[in-house]
Scaffold this motif. Structure first.
Motif, short mmCIF file in Angstrom:
data_model
loop_
_atom_site.label_atom_id
_atom_site.label_comp_id
_atom_site.label_asym_id
_atom_site.label_seq_id
_atom_site.Cartn_x
_atom_site.Cartn_y
_atom_site.Cartn_z
N ARG A 10 13.68 -3.49 3.70
CA ARG A 10 13.97 -3.10 5.08
C ARG A 10 13.43 -1.71 5.43
N ARG A 11 13.04 -0.94 4.44
CA ARG A 11 12.53 0.40 4.71
C ARG A 11 11.11 0.33 5.26
N PRO A 12 10.76 1.24 6.16
CA PRO A 12 9.39 1.26 6.66
C PRO A 12 8.43 1.65 5.53
N SER A 13 7.26 1.10 5.58
CA SER A 13 6.27 1.36 4.54
C SER A 13 5.63 2.72 4.75
N ASP A 14 5.62 3.53 3.71
CA ASP A 14 4.96 4.82 3.74
C ASP A 14 3.71 4.79 2.86
N ASP A 15 3.20 3.60 2.58
CA ASP A 15 2.06 3.44 1.69
C ASP A 15 0.75 3.55 2.46
N HIS A 16 0.49 4.72 3.00
CA HIS A 16 -0.76 4.96 3.71
C HIS A 16 -1.59 5.90 2.86
N ALA A 17 -2.81 5.51 2.57
CA ALA A 17 -3.68 6.34 1.76
C ALA A 17 -4.16 7.54 2.58
N THR A 18 -4.17 8.69 1.94
CA THR A 18 -4.70 9.89 2.58
C THR A 18 -6.20 9.90 2.41
N PRO A 19 -6.94 10.12 3.48
CA PRO A 19 -8.41 10.13 3.38
C PRO A 19 -8.90 11.21 2.42
N ASP A 20 -9.99 10.92 1.72
CA ASP A 20 -10.54 11.85 0.75
C ASP A 20 -10.86 13.21 1.34
N ASP A 21 -11.32 13.24 2.58
CA ASP A 21 -11.69 14.54 3.15
C ASP A 21 -10.48 15.44 3.37
N LEU A 22 -9.29 14.88 3.35
CA LEU A 22 -8.09 15.70 3.43
C LEU A 22 -7.57 16.07 2.05
#
Length: 68
Positions: A10-22
């Motif tokens: 039920r938790r929102p997904s925080d699985d977002h990859a951070t772009p390499d340039d960051l």
């Protein structure tokens, strides 16, 4: 049975990859010292001369080739 943590589904997904340039911020200028240290060598006059030649021929890519 009750748990203190919410159900994982039920938790929102925080699985977002951070772009390499960051994630990877490389210096805009690469010094001969940087190249010598990245190669694992000691900073000596001959190592600095090698690094200067490498930077002159390959530019910043010389450092990129040494680092993972």
């Amino acid at each position: 049975m009750s748990t203190s943590q919410p159900d994982a589904s039920r938790r929102p997904s925080d699985d977002h990859a951070t772009p390499d340039d960051l994630l990877h911020v490389a210096p805009t200028e690469t010094s001969p010292d940087d190249l010598v240290l990245a190669s694992g060598r000691d900073i000596t006059p001959s190592a600095l001369a090698w690094a200067e030649r490498k930077l002159a021929s390959e530019g910043h890519a010389a450092l990129d080739k040494l680092l993972p």
